[in-house]
Design a protein around this motif. Structure first.
Motif, PDB file in Angstrom:
ATOM      1  N   THR A  46       0.843  -1.182   0.000  1.00 19.46           N
ATOM      2  CA  THR A  46       0.000   0.000   0.000  1.00 19.46           C
ATOM      3  C   THR A  46       0.880   1.234   0.000  1.00 19.46           C
ATOM      4  N   SER A  47       0.662   2.076  -0.952  1.00 15.28           N
ATOM      5  CA  SER A  47       1.461   3.290  -1.021  1.00 15.28           C
ATOM      6  C   SER A  47       0.714   4.339  -1.810  1.00 15.28           C
ATOM      7  N   THR A  48       0.695   5.537  -1.284  1.00  8.89           N
ATOM      8  CA  THR A  48       0.082   6.615  -2.046  1.00  8.89           C
ATOM      9  C   THR A  48       1.163   7.474  -2.676  1.00  8.89           C
ATOM     10  N   LYS A  49       2.391   6.942  -2.670  1.00 14.10           N
ATOM     11  CA  LYS A  49       3.452   7.696  -3.329  1.00 14.10           C
ATOM     12  C   LYS A  49       3.286   7.640  -4.841  1.00 14.10           C
ATOM     13  N   GLY A  50       3.929   8.578  -5.481  1.00 12.05           N
ATOM     14  CA  GLY A  50       3.864   8.589  -6.933  1.00 12.05           C
ATOM     15  C   GLY A  50       5.150   9.148  -7.495  1.00 12.05           C
ATOM     16  N   ARG A  51       5.193   9.267  -8.811  1.00 13.18           N
ATOM     17  CA  ARG A  51       6.416   9.755  -9.433  1.00 13.18           C
ATOM     18  C   ARG A  51       6.169  10.957 -10.333  1.00 13.18           C
ATOM     19  N   LYS A 110      11.231  11.814 -12.705  1.00 12.92           N
ATOM     20  CA  LYS A 110      11.027  10.460 -12.172  1.00 12.92           C
ATOM     21  C   LYS A 110      11.220  10.328 -10.662  1.00 12.92           C
ATOM     22  N   LYS A 111      11.370  11.450  -9.968  1.00 14.00           N
ATOM     23  CA  LYS A 111      11.510  11.406  -8.519  1.00 14.00           C
ATOM     24  C   LYS A 111      10.227  10.883  -7.873  1.00 14.00           C
ATOM     25  N   GLU A 112      10.408  10.107  -6.782  1.00 17.14           N
ATOM     26  CA  GLU A 112       9.255   9.556  -6.081  1.00 17.14           C
ATOM     27  C   GLU A 112       8.930  10.388  -4.837  1.00 17.14           C
ATOM     28  N   LEU A 113       7.674  10.779  -4.710  1.00 18.73           N
ATOM     29  CA  LEU A 113       7.254  11.626  -3.586  1.00 18.73           C
ATOM     30  C   LEU A 113       5.813  11.324  -3.215  1.00 18.73           C
ATOM     31  N   GLY A 114       5.396  11.792  -2.035  1.00 21.09           N
ATOM     32  CA  GLY A 114       3.993  11.690  -1.626  1.00 21.09           C
ATOM     33  C   GLY A 114       3.156  12.734  -2.363  1.00 21.09           C
ATOM     34  N   LYS A 115       1.848  12.607  -2.208  1.00 19.99           N
ATOM     35  CA  LYS A 115       0.937  13.460  -2.975  1.00 19.99           C
ATOM     36  C   LYS A 115       1.103  14.949  -2.674  1.00 19.99           C
ATOM     37  N   GLY A 116       1.224  15.283  -1.393  1.00 18.83           N
ATOM     38  CA  GLY A 116       1.325  16.689  -1.013  1.00 18.83           C
ATOM     39  C   GLY A 116       2.651  17.302  -1.432  1.00 18.83           C
ATOM     40  N   ALA A 117       3.747  16.578  -1.167  1.00 25.39           N
ATOM     41  CA  ALA A 117       5.081  17.077  -1.506  1.00 25.39           C
ATOM     42  C   ALA A 117       5.245  17.217  -3.015  1.00 25.39           C
ATOM     43  N   MET A 118       4.475  16.430  -3.753  1.00 30.80           N
ATOM     44  CA  MET A 118       4.620  16.437  -5.214  1.00 30.80           C
ATOM     45  C   MET A 118       4.261  17.798  -5.809  1.00 30.80           C
ATOM     46  N   LYS A 119       3.257  18.437  -5.267  1.00 32.47           N
ATOM     47  CA  LYS A 119       2.849  19.737  -5.805  1.00 32.47           C
ATOM     48  C   LYS A 119       3.998  20.744  -5.699  1.00 32.47           C
ATOM     49  N   GLY A 158      -9.329  10.090  -7.150  1.00 37.46           N
ATOM     50  CA  GLY A 158     -10.568   9.334  -7.069  1.00 37.46           C
ATOM     51  C   GLY A 158     -11.362   9.895  -5.900  1.00 37.46           C
ATOM     52  N   PHE A 159     -12.644  10.183  -6.106  1.00 41.21           N
ATOM     53  CA  PHE A 159     -13.427  10.813  -5.037  1.00 41.21           C
ATOM     54  C   PHE A 159     -13.545   9.880  -3.833  1.00 41.21           C
ATOM     55  N   TYR A 160     -13.672   8.593  -4.091  1.00 47.14           N
ATOM     56  CA  TYR A 160     -13.844   7.622  -3.006  1.00 47.14           C
ATOM     57  C   TYR A 160     -12.567   6.862  -2.687  1.00 47.14           C
ATOM     58  N   ASN A 161     -11.541   7.004  -3.516  1.00 49.16           N
ATOM     59  CA  ASN A 161     -10.255   6.363  -3.222  1.00 49.16           C
ATOM     60  C   ASN A 161      -9.134   7.304  -3.632  1.00 49.16           C
ATOM     61  N   LYS A 162      -8.664   8.044  -2.637  1.00 54.54           N
ATOM     62  CA  LYS A 162      -7.688   9.090  -2.929  1.00 54.54           C
ATOM     63  C   LYS A 162      -6.268   8.552  -3.095  1.00 54.54           C
ATOM     64  N   ASP A 163      -6.112   7.217  -3.049  1.00 55.56           N
ATOM     65  CA  ASP A 163      -4.816   6.634  -3.384  1.00 55.56           C
ATOM     66  C   ASP A 163      -4.532   6.759  -4.881  1.00 55.56           C
ATOM     67  N   TYR A 164      -5.570   6.998  -5.644  1.00 55.68           N
ATOM     68  CA  TYR A 164      -5.394   7.253  -7.082  1.00 55.68           C
ATOM     69  C   TYR A 164      -5.334   8.763  -7.278  1.00 55.68           C
ATOM     70  N   TRP A 165      -4.218   9.244  -7.763  1.00 54.59           N
ATOM     71  CA  TRP A 165      -4.090  10.694  -7.961  1.00 54.59           C
ATOM     72  C   TRP A 165      -3.187  11.021  -9.140  1.00 54.59           C
ATOM     73  N   LEU A 166      -3.443  12.210  -9.687  1.00 53.32           N
ATOM     74  CA  LEU A 166      -2.670  12.739 -10.819  1.00 53.32           C
ATOM     75  C   LEU A 166      -2.427  14.221 -10.588  1.00 53.32           C
ATOM     76  N   TYR A 167      -1.332  14.708 -11.130  1.00 51.12           N
ATOM     77  CA  TYR A 167      -1.191  16.150 -11.327  1.00 51.12           C
ATOM     78  C   TYR A 167      -1.066  16.347 -12.828  1.00 51.12           C
ATOM     79  N   ILE A 168      -1.893  17.235 -13.354  1.00 53.73           N
ATOM     80  CA  ILE A 168      -1.821  17.507 -14.781  1.00 53.73           C
ATOM     81  C   ILE A 168      -1.702  19.006 -15.018  1.00 53.73           C
ATOM     82  N   GLN A 169      -1.170  19.339 -16.175  1.00 55.46           N
ATOM     83  CA  GLN A 169      -1.063  20.735 -16.577  1.00 55.46           C
ATOM     84  C   GLN A 169      -1.924  20.916 -17.820  1.00 55.46           C
TER      85      GLN A 169
END
Ligand SMILES: [Zn+2]
Ligand SMILES: [Zn+2]
Ligand SMILES: [Zn+2]
Length: 230
Positions: free
Chosen positions: A5-10, A15-24, A47-58
Motif C-alpha cells: 500500500t502506497s500513495t506515493k507517486g512519481r 522520475k523522482k518519487e514523492l507523496g501526494k502533497g510534496a509532489m505539488k 478518485g473521489f472515493y479512493n484518494k490513493d489514485y491521484w494525478l497532477y496535470i497541466q
C-alpha cells in the motif's frame, strides 16, 4: 494478501518519487517552462472515493472542458462510451447536450466543448467529474496553480501520478496481472497470466489490474492508459 500500500507517486519530468502533497511543491520547481505567454492551470485529480489514485496535470488555459474530459477518459475511465459530466459550482457541463435530458431535478446543463477552462477555473477551485451515470466513477479535481511559460505541444500534460499498486500471484508468487473476484469485494485472488489460464472457478469475475479508480467497474480494462512511466 500480498499487497504494497502506497500513495506515493512519481514525477513524470524527473522520475523522482514523492507523496501526494510534496509532489505539488516539487512540480512547481521541477516543471520549468521558462519565459512564455502560454497560460496554464495545474490540476490535482483524485478518485473521489479512493484518494490513493491521484494525478497532477497541466492544462492550457485555452483548452476546453471536453479536452480535459478526453484526457481523464483515456488515462482512467473509458470502458464503453458512457456519458460524463463536470459539476463546477452550480452548473453541470456535459457533451452531446440533448433537450430531453432536462428533467425536473436537473439544473442548467452547459456544453463542455464550448467551455474554456479560463472561464470556469481559478486557483483553489474544487469540482467533480462523473463518468457513467449508472456505475458512476467520481473524480475530485482541484485547481492548485496557475502560471505561464513556453507553449507545450499538447493541451493536457501529465506531470505526476500515483504508483501502481502491485499484487502478487496467489498461486506462484509472480507479479499478478488479473484479479479473480468472488461475490464479495473481500474475496479476491490476484493471479498472473499463466495461473489465470489454469484457474477454473466459473463463479468468478475476472478483471485486469489497472492503475485507475475504475478498476473492476463495468468493462474497464485500462486499454487507453498509455501513461505508464518506464
Ligand atoms: Zn520532477
Ligand atoms: Zn462501461
Ligand atoms: Zn501465477
Amino acid at each position: 494478501m500480498a499487497r504494497t500500500t502506497s500513495t506515493k507517486g512519481r514525477c513524470y519530468i524527473c522520475k523522482k518519487e514523492l507523496g501526494k502533497g510534496a509532489m505539488k511543491t516539487h512540480l512547481l520547481k521541477c516543471n520549468n517552462l521558462g519565459e512564455g505567454k502560454t497560460n496554464y492551470f495545474m490540476i490535482k485529480v483524485e478518485g473521489f472515493y479512493n484518494k490513493d489514485y491521484w494525478l497532477y496535470i497541466q492544462v492550457k488555459e485555452s483548452a476546453t472542458l471536453s479536452d480535459l474530459d478526453s484526457f481523464l477518459r483515456d488515462i482512467w475511465l473509458e470502458c464503453c462510451g458512457h456519458l460524463s459530466a463536470f459539476k463546477i459550482g452550480d452548473a453541470l457541463y456535459e457533451d452531446n447536450i440533448d433537450d430531453s435530458n432536462f428533467g425536473l431535478f436537473r439544473r442548467e446543463v452547459k456544453d463542455m466543448s464550448k467551455t474554456k477552462l479560463k472561464d470556469v477555473f481559478s486557483i483553489g477551485r474544487v469540482f467533480k467529474h462523473d463518468y457513467d451515470f449508472g456505475s458512476t466513477t467520481t473524480l475530485k479535481l482541484e485547481v492548485v496553480a496557475q502560471y505561464s511559460g513556453i507553449a507545450t505541444k499538447d493541451k493536457v500534460t501529465l506531470l505526476a501520478r500515483n504508483n501502481m499498486q502491485e499484487y502478487t500471484c496467489e498461486k506462484c508468487g509472480e507479479k499478478a496481472t488479473y484479479i479473480a473476484m468472488g461475490s464479495e469485494w473481500s474475496d479476491y485472488t490476484p493471479l498472473c497470466e499463466k495461473c489465470m489460464e489454469e484457474y477454473d472457478d466459473e463463479e468468478c469475475y475476472v478483471m485486469n489490474i489497472t492503475n485507475s479508480p475504475r478498476m473492476g467497474v463495468c468493462g474497464y480494462s485500462g486499454e487507453n492508459d498509455i501513461y505508464q512511466l518506464d
